[in-house]
Design a protein around this motif. Structure first.
Motif, short mmCIF file in Angstrom:
data_model
loop_
_atom_site.label_atom_id
_atom_site.label_comp_id
_atom_site.label_asym_id
_atom_site.label_seq_id
_atom_site.Cartn_x
_atom_site.Cartn_y
_atom_site.Cartn_z
N ALA A 244 0.26 7.85 8.40
CA ALA A 244 0.68 9.24 8.19
C ALA A 244 1.95 9.54 8.98
O ALA A 244 2.87 10.21 8.48
CB ALA A 244 -0.45 10.20 8.59
N ALA A 245 2.02 9.02 10.19
CA ALA A 245 3.21 9.22 11.01
C ALA A 245 4.42 8.53 10.39
O ALA A 245 5.53 9.07 10.38
CB ALA A 245 2.96 8.68 12.42
N VAL B 12 10.09 10.71 5.42
CA VAL B 12 10.52 12.01 4.85
C VAL B 12 11.59 12.66 5.72
O VAL B 12 12.45 13.39 5.22
CB VAL B 12 9.30 12.93 4.69
N SER B 13 11.59 12.35 7.02
CA SER B 13 12.54 13.00 7.93
C SER B 13 14.00 12.62 7.64
O SER B 13 14.91 13.24 8.19
CB SER B 13 12.19 12.67 9.39
N PHE B 14 14.24 11.65 6.77
CA PHE B 14 15.61 11.30 6.39
C PHE B 14 16.15 12.21 5.29
O PHE B 14 17.31 12.05 4.87
CB PHE B 14 15.67 9.84 5.91
N ARG B 15 15.37 13.16 4.84
CA ARG B 15 15.70 13.92 3.64
C ARG B 15 17.02 14.65 3.71
O ARG B 15 17.75 14.77 2.72
CB ARG B 15 14.57 14.91 3.33
N LEU C 286 0.85 -1.19 0.00
CA LEU C 286 0.00 0.00 0.00
C LEU C 286 0.89 1.24 0.00
O LEU C 286 1.74 1.40 0.88
CB LEU C 286 -0.90 -0.01 1.24
N LEU C 287 0.67 2.12 -0.97
CA LEU C 287 1.54 3.28 -1.16
C LEU C 287 1.19 4.39 -0.15
O LEU C 287 0.09 4.95 -0.16
CB LEU C 287 1.41 3.82 -2.58
N LEU C 288 2.14 4.70 0.71
CA LEU C 288 1.94 5.75 1.70
C LEU C 288 1.90 7.14 1.07
O LEU C 288 1.30 8.07 1.63
CB LEU C 288 3.07 5.71 2.73
N ASP C 289 2.52 7.30 -0.08
CA ASP C 289 2.65 8.62 -0.69
C ASP C 289 1.30 9.22 -1.10
O ASP C 289 1.23 10.40 -1.43
CB ASP C 289 3.57 8.54 -1.91
N ARG C 290 0.24 8.42 -1.07
CA ARG C 290 -1.10 8.91 -1.40
C ARG C 290 -1.63 9.86 -0.34
O ARG C 290 -2.55 10.65 -0.59
CB ARG C 290 -2.07 7.73 -1.54
N GLU D 94 1.52 16.98 6.39
CA GLU D 94 2.42 18.13 6.55
C GLU D 94 3.75 17.60 7.07
O GLU D 94 3.81 16.91 8.09
CB GLU D 94 1.83 19.13 7.53
N CYS D 95 4.82 17.95 6.38
CA CYS D 95 6.16 17.46 6.75
C CYS D 95 7.00 18.64 7.23
O CYS D 95 7.15 19.64 6.52
CB CYS D 95 6.83 16.78 5.56
N THR D 96 7.55 18.50 8.42
CA THR D 96 8.35 19.58 9.01
C THR D 96 9.70 19.11 9.51
O THR D 96 10.53 19.92 9.92
CB THR D 96 7.59 20.23 10.18
#
Length: 281
Positions: free
Chosen positions: A211-212, A218-221, A147-151, A155-157
């Motif tokens: 979502a978490a 994303v936090s590895f960016r 299941l693709l989470l990217d859907r 909000e990414c901070t």
């Protein structure tokens, strides 16, 4: 043991003209693992699955030969192989004569095994599988299942690893699911160049907040870490925060210099995934 600061990364390198196994640069896994609390005996199984698309040598008559190669480095090897050194080593075969493709495979297997198991009291071997041009059609292009989470609209901070973002329904009935994302990005710890990857997380246990989990990925960016170390950090963070019964973390990174690296870490023994590459690879 060698440290990343002494590797060929970020340095001008002469194109090798002759076979040279000393180009392989091992980096002790313990260096990265100790930083995130992984014990001497890690709580996972798995391997680093490499693919080389730029592999060539000369036959006894001097005619160039080409192949695709798949390498399997067990995660219990004391060392990972720095990727630029791996590429330089493979380039050193370009002008070297070999009797057969099998001779090339055995030479690479011996050299990689020595580097990966260097300083170990119980050395083992690295898996090497090579495909000749008439076998290239066997190479699969596919996407990771799940299941693709990217859907999700989130909000990414956070752009440095934030395990505190992870949550799971610890007081509810366990579930079993596979989740994927194409939003994994980290940076080389030496050059700062971006590393792009797709991630698959399979688990059974308390349901992870999707979502978490996406925000955590994303936090590895902006994080600096080798591919293998990033996957191990993700495995350890999910294990600690979400308490799964079983967990497998598998990443497929886009290639650089004709090589891709695809680390897999799992809480339980399992067959390695079938060789493939994603569209991005």
């Amino acid at each position: 043991m060698y440290s990343p600061d002494h590797s060929p990364l970020g340095q001008a390198s002469a194109y090798p003209q002759h076979y040279d196994p000393t180009l392989l640069f091992p980096i002790a896994r313990a260096m990265g693992r100790s930083a995130i609390g992984i014990p001497a005996k890690p709580p996972f199984f798995g391997a680093d699955l490499w693919t080389a698309y730029e592999l060539s040598w000369l036959d006894p008559r001097g005619k160039p030969q080409v192949a695709i190669a798949h390498f399997t480095l067990p995660c219990e090897t004391p060392n990972l192989i720095e990727s630029k050194s791996f590429k330089l080593y493979l380039n050193s075969l370009n002008s070297t004569h070999f009797e057969s493709m099998e001779a090339v495979r055995e030479r690479i297997r011996a050299d990689l095994s020595e580097a990966a198991w260097r300083a170990s009291e119980h050395p083992g071997t690295v898996g090497v599988r090579m495909l000749a041009p008439d076998q290239f059609e066997e190479e699969r292009i596919a996407e990771m299942q799940g299941l693709l989470l990217d859907r999700l609209k989130v909000e990414c901070t956070h752009y440095e690893p934030a395990p505190e973002l992870l949550t799971a329904a610890l007081d509810e009935a366990p579930v079993e699911e596979t989740l994927t994302s194409h939003l994994l990005k980290s940076n080389c710890p030496v050059t700062g160049q971006p590393d792009w990857g797709s991630l698959q997380i399979s688990y059974s246990g308390p349901q992870i907040d999707q979502a978490a989990l996406l925000r955590y990925i994303v936090s590895f960016r902006d994080h600096q870490g080798f591919h293998e170390q990033c996957v191990e950090r993700i495995f350890m963070d999910i294990s600690a925060r979400c308490q799964p019964i079983k967990l497998t973390v598998y990443a497929r990174y886009t290639r650089r210099g004709g090589l891709d690296i695809n680390p897999l870490r799992t809480s339980h023994p399992m067959p390695l995934p079938q060789a493939m590459r994603t569209a991005r690879q």
